[in-house]
Design an enzyme around this catalytic site. Structure first.
Site, PDB file in Angstrom:
ATOM      1  N   ILE A  99      39.821  48.576  30.569  1.00 15.01           N
ATOM      2  CA  ILE A  99      39.405  48.308  29.251  1.00 15.01           C
ATOM      3  C   ILE A  99      38.387  47.241  29.197  1.00 15.01           C
ATOM      4  O   ILE A  99      38.513  46.599  30.022  1.00 15.01           O
ATOM      5  CB  ILE A  99      40.698  47.620  28.542  1.00 15.01           C
ATOM      6  N   VAL A 115      51.399  29.313  30.096  1.00 14.44           N
ATOM      7  CA  VAL A 115      52.729  30.221  30.290  1.00 14.44           C
ATOM      8  C   VAL A 115      53.410  30.030  31.651  1.00 14.44           C
ATOM      9  O   VAL A 115      54.445  30.338  31.880  1.00 14.44           O
ATOM     10  CB  VAL A 115      52.652  31.516  29.747  1.00 14.44           C
ATOM     11  N   ALA A 171      50.875  44.057  42.218  1.00 16.05           N
ATOM     12  CA  ALA A 171      52.345  43.863  42.811  1.00 16.05           C
ATOM     13  C   ALA A 171      52.883  42.901  41.288  1.00 16.05           C
ATOM     14  O   ALA A 171      54.230  43.113  40.820  1.00 16.05           O
ATOM     15  CB  ALA A 171      52.325  42.676  43.681  1.00 16.05           C
ATOM     16  N   ARG A 188      41.030  35.742  23.367  1.00 14.15           N
ATOM     17  CA  ARG A 188      40.090  36.634  23.739  1.00 14.15           C
ATOM     18  C   ARG A 188      40.675  37.843  24.470  1.00 14.15           C
ATOM     19  O   ARG A 188      41.734  37.964  24.609  1.00 14.15           O
ATOM     20  CB  ARG A 188      39.146  36.029  25.123  1.00 14.15           C
ATOM     21  N   TYR A 231      47.386  41.520  42.413  1.00 13.54           N
ATOM     22  CA  TYR A 231      47.528  41.820  40.675  1.00 13.54           C
ATOM     23  C   TYR A 231      48.435  43.216  40.797  1.00 13.54           C
ATOM     24  O   TYR A 231      49.152  42.993  39.552  1.00 13.54           O
ATOM     25  CB  TYR A 231      46.063  42.119  40.243  1.00 13.54           C
TER      26      TYR A 231
END
Length: 243
Positions: free
Chosen positions: A184, A60, A153, A11, A151
């Site tokens: 975005i 991940v 960092a 997505r 975030y």
């Protein structure tokens, strides 16, 4: 035909990146963690258009899952020619409300995820002396964002990682670059209060929010032959919000 692995591509920005690579004739590997239905819907869309697409689940942040994913892709297609490290998470949280679990989790996905993917994709690229790695950072990795210390960092770490790895892998003819999107319009910010989004638009010289297509176009350029002499750079599409 190149093989392109796009992490977190079920997505948002990653989905558009994978779609664009496929539509230009590349074989894409759509990686997802939880959004299986969306990953499969993208695969169906691409296959219906006569394009090549493979779906693989992997978190991940888990090294073993990334190792297995890369091995599966290489068994199926031989090589991974382009790696796009897009998978990431974010949250708007005051610094004093960020607990250790939240801090460690965002670093595990956003930073360790990039490390894991590069660790297992790079050996083949080095042996072939050819490859492209594009990391998805953020303007907040460049200038920082209030209420997003954790975030920011992680994205700053990705930018530094990109520059260092580009120097190390340059002699192997591997280009490593990053893109640093601004605001975005994706699921990641769609839930923000309208007043907040309006404020961002007002502060953006171009007066609009960005689209996933804006980021995808930059990624495709960096992955192209036209960008063979570009490495260690950060391309930011942010409408002039950060200059």
């Amino acid at each position: 035909m190149r093989t392109v692995l796009v992490t977190g591509s079920s997505r948002g920005i990653g989905r558009e990146i994978a779609r664009r690579f496929a539509m230009q004739g590349d074989r894409v590997v759509i990686n997802y963690h939880r959004s299986e239905d969306k990953a499969l819907s993208l695969q169906r869309e691409l296959l219906a258009a006569g394009k090549s697409a493979m779906v693989i689940r992997a978190d991940v942040s888990c090294e073993e899952e990334v190792r297995d994913m890369v091995q599966e892709v290489e068994r199926s297609f031989g090589t991974i020619d382009v790696l796009v490290n897009n998978a990431g998470i974010a949250s708007m949280t005051m610094f004093n409300d960020i607990d250790t679990k939240m801090w460690n989790r965002i670093f595990a996905v956003n930073v360790n995820g990039v490390y894991h993917c590069c660790k297992y994709v790079l050996p083949s690229m080095i042996s072939r002396k050819k490859g492209k790695i594009i990391n998805i950072a953020s303007i907040w990795g460049l200038v920082g964002a209030s209420c997003e210390t954790h975030y920011s960092a992680t994205k700053g770490a990705i930018i530094a990682f990109t520059k260092a790895l580009a120097k190390e892998e340059g002699p192997s003819n591997i280009q490593v670059n990053a893109v640093a999107p601004g605001a975005i319009m994706t699921d990641m910010i769609a839930g923000l209060d309208k007043a907040v989004l309006d404020m961002v638009v007002d502060e953006t010289p171009l007066g609009v929010l960005g689209k996933p297509e804006d980021v995808a176009g930059a990624v495709l350029y960096l992955a192209s032959e036209e960008a063979d002499f570009i490495t260690g750079q950060v391309l930011s599409m942010n409408g002039g919000l950060v200059i």
